[in-house]
Design an enzyme around this catalytic site. Structure first.
Site, mmCIF file in Angstrom:
data_model
loop_
_atom_site.group_PDB
_atom_site.id
_atom_site.type_symbol
_atom_site.label_atom_id
_atom_site.label_comp_id
_atom_site.label_asym_id
_atom_site.label_seq_id
_atom_site.Cartn_x
_atom_site.Cartn_y
_atom_site.Cartn_z
ATOM 1 N N GLY A 83 37.173 6.569 1.702
ATOM 2 C CA GLY A 83 36.817 5.149 1.669
ATOM 3 C C GLY A 83 37.240 4.502 0.361
ATOM 4 O O GLY A 83 37.879 5.131 -0.485
ATOM 5 N N GLY A 103 32.523 10.460 2.358
ATOM 6 C CA GLY A 103 33.196 9.156 2.478
ATOM 7 C C GLY A 103 34.367 9.100 1.521
ATOM 8 O O GLY A 103 34.726 8.053 0.988
ATOM 9 N N LYS A 119 19.999 1.258 3.989
ATOM 10 C CA LYS A 119 20.165 1.500 2.544
ATOM 11 C C LYS A 119 18.805 1.495 1.845
ATOM 12 O O LYS A 119 18.526 2.348 1.005
ATOM 13 C CB LYS A 119 21.092 0.438 1.924
ATOM 14 C CG LYS A 119 22.570 0.643 2.259
ATOM 15 C CD LYS A 119 23.137 1.834 1.527
ATOM 16 C CE LYS A 119 24.603 2.078 1.798
ATOM 17 N NZ LYS A 119 25.092 3.368 1.290
ATOM 18 N N TYR A 172 22.351 -2.154 8.348
ATOM 19 C CA TYR A 172 22.887 -1.511 7.137
ATOM 20 C C TYR A 172 21.920 -1.690 5.960
ATOM 21 O O TYR A 172 21.625 -0.736 5.231
ATOM 22 C CB TYR A 172 24.250 -2.138 6.836
ATOM 23 C CG TYR A 172 24.882 -1.760 5.519
ATOM 24 C CD1 TYR A 172 25.497 -0.523 5.346
ATOM 25 C CD2 TYR A 172 24.912 -2.656 4.451
ATOM 26 C CE1 TYR A 172 26.105 -0.191 4.149
ATOM 27 C CE2 TYR A 172 25.514 -2.337 3.257
ATOM 28 C CZ TYR A 172 26.112 -1.101 3.114
ATOM 29 O OH TYR A 172 26.711 -0.778 1.920
ATOM 30 N N ASP A 217 32.288 15.524 9.828
ATOM 31 C CA ASP A 217 31.239 14.523 9.979
ATOM 32 C C ASP A 217 30.001 14.960 9.192
ATOM 33 O O ASP A 217 29.597 16.129 9.267
ATOM 34 C CB ASP A 217 30.915 14.458 11.486
ATOM 35 C CG ASP A 217 30.155 13.212 11.854
ATOM 36 O OD1 ASP A 217 29.346 12.749 11.030
ATOM 37 O OD2 ASP A 217 30.359 12.716 12.976
ATOM 38 N N ILE A 218 29.356 14.001 8.515
ATOM 39 C CA ILE A 218 28.129 14.353 7.782
ATOM 40 C C ILE A 218 26.967 14.644 8.738
ATOM 41 O O ILE A 218 25.910 15.099 8.328
ATOM 42 C CB ILE A 218 27.710 13.257 6.774
ATOM 43 C CG1 ILE A 218 27.626 11.883 7.444
ATOM 44 C CG2 ILE A 218 28.655 13.225 5.595
ATOM 45 C CD1 ILE A 218 27.026 10.805 6.549
ATOM 46 N N ASP A 244 35.361 13.657 4.689
ATOM 47 C CA ASP A 244 35.478 12.349 5.349
ATOM 48 C C ASP A 244 35.787 12.578 6.831
ATOM 49 O O ASP A 244 36.436 13.555 7.171
ATOM 50 C CB ASP A 244 36.601 11.509 4.707
ATOM 51 C CG ASP A 244 36.410 10.016 4.953
ATOM 52 O OD1 ASP A 244 36.177 9.280 3.990
ATOM 53 O OD2 ASP A 244 36.481 9.580 6.133
HETATM 54 N N1 SER Z 1 29.931 -4.838 0.805
HETATM 55 C C1 SER Z 1 28.940 -4.384 1.738
HETATM 56 C C2 SER Z 1 29.064 -5.056 3.036
HETATM 57 O O1 SER Z 1 29.576 -6.142 3.062
HETATM 58 C C3 SER Z 1 27.577 -4.651 1.202
HETATM 59 O O2 SER Z 1 27.222 -3.562 0.464
HETATM 60 O O3 SER Z 1 28.615 -4.531 4.009
#
Ligand code: SER
Length: 344
Positions: free
Chosen positions: A13, A10, A158, A154, A54-55, A35
């Site tokens: 990013g 990444g 995580k 997400y 790509d990972i 990336d």
């Molecule tokens: N900043 C991130 C998001 O908004 C949260 O880790 O997805």
């Protein structure tokens, strides 16, 4: 001899930008940047190699193992919370399978090297899921082990990857005869919303903060997608980079947990607006809450308890609310778009 390197996924990013610049200027390690997007030209001189890939490409990762001795992995690649909701299964593949691939790579590397490979993993306040606004307002500083019922793909990804990291660090192939010979030194930080003066996040749900600032600085109107009373913890990007580097440098024996909260200041969207408006009086900012994005932010804590990070590895932010805006964000964002205007 394979070259000793640090691998950053990444890399192009928001965090990648800050980290590469910092590590590159330090010059202690050679950097391999990975990336899916091409790396920005100004970051390339800091890297031994910039790989567009790509990972999820295990052949590519295999080639990295063959070519380099990877001492530390900063696995920053991820699909953020809003974007992940548009294609949850694709997000799962990148966020979970991608992380699994990198953990596997770390194991292989540590087997070759006969010592643990450090694995730095940015997690997020998205792992928390407070059931309603009332609870959010009463919860105070949330500790690492409370309210872990994320409502986004997400957040689930995580949280699960934090567990995977702990598993790889402590229990990986625990029934094998050679169990414990090599391992992954997994270290994770749950970041609050991050604000950078030089880059914009893509596809997050705490993005209204940075977006408000960057739009105002460019003279563009902005519709904020949450209510003015919405409160989240935030941090300036230089502090986020500092936290990653500090945790990386801490002796393992000082670390009492695998995953740490960190924060700097908690601020409402209204307060954000007031600060931005003061710096850019012409700014056209309105509030137009998006009901479902609002719900996501309402499930994230107003504040987190980062006392473990403070105690174990001396965490302390350099930028409180005042300094973050007056010494970093406002002057740097002004300069960024001033330069852009001159170039045009
Ligand atoms: N900043 C991130 C998001 O908004 C949260 O880790 O997805």
């Amino acid at each position: 001899m394979r070259k000793e390197v640090v691998l950053i996924t990444g890399a192009n990013g928001e965090m990648g930008h800050g980290l590469i610049q910092h590590l590159g200027q330090q010059g202690t390690f050679d950097i391999i940047a990975l990336d899916v997007q091409p790396l920005d030209d100004h970051l390339k001189p800091y890297c031994l190699r910039a790989i567009q890939g790509d990972i999820l490409d295990t052949m590519l990762l295999g080639r990295l193992v063959a070519e380099f001795e990877i001492r530390t992995i900063y696995h920053l690649a991820s699909i953020l919370s809003t974007k992940a909701e548009y294609n949850p299964e694709a997000a799962h593949r990148v966020n979970v399978e991608g992380t699994l691939n990198l953990l596997r790579l770390a194991v292989e590397q540590s087997q070759w090297q006969g010592k643990p490979v450090k694995f730095l993993y940015p997690s997020s306040i998205a792992v928390y899921g407070l059931p309603d606004l009332e609870t959010k307002r009463c919860a105070g500083k949330v500790k690492e082990y409370n309210w872990l019922e994320p409502t986004t793909m997400y957040g689930c990804n995580k949280l699960y990857c934090e567990h995977l990291g702990r598993y790889y660090a402590r229990y990986y192939r625990q029934l094998a005869a050679d169990y414990g010979q090599s391992s992954v030194d997994f270290r994770s930080i749950r970041f609050p919303g991050l604000i950078s003066a030089v880059t914009l996040p893509t596809g997050g749900t705490s993005d209204y903060g940075p977006e408000m600032l960057h739009h105002a600085a460019q003279g563009l109107p902005y519709k904020c997608f949450v209510r003015p009373d919405t409160r989240l913890p935030f941090m300036a990007m230089p502090d986020a980079i500092k936290a990653l580097l500090q945790l990386e440098a801490a002796p393992r024996s000082a670390l009492s947990q695998y995953v740490y909260n960190v924060t700097s200041f908690s601020i409402s969207a209204e307060e954000f607006y007031q600060i931005v408006k003061k710096a850019f009086p012409e700014a056209e900012i309105t509030f137009d809450p998006h009901p479902n994005r609002q719900k996501i932010v309402d499930s994230w804590p107003e504040d987190v308890d980062d006392s473990a990070a403070r105690q174990d590895w001396g965490w302390q932010p350099d930028y409180d609310l005042e300094r973050a805006f007056s010494e970093y964000l406002i002057p740097a964002v002004r300069q960024r778009y001033e330069v852009a205007r001159q170039v045009r």
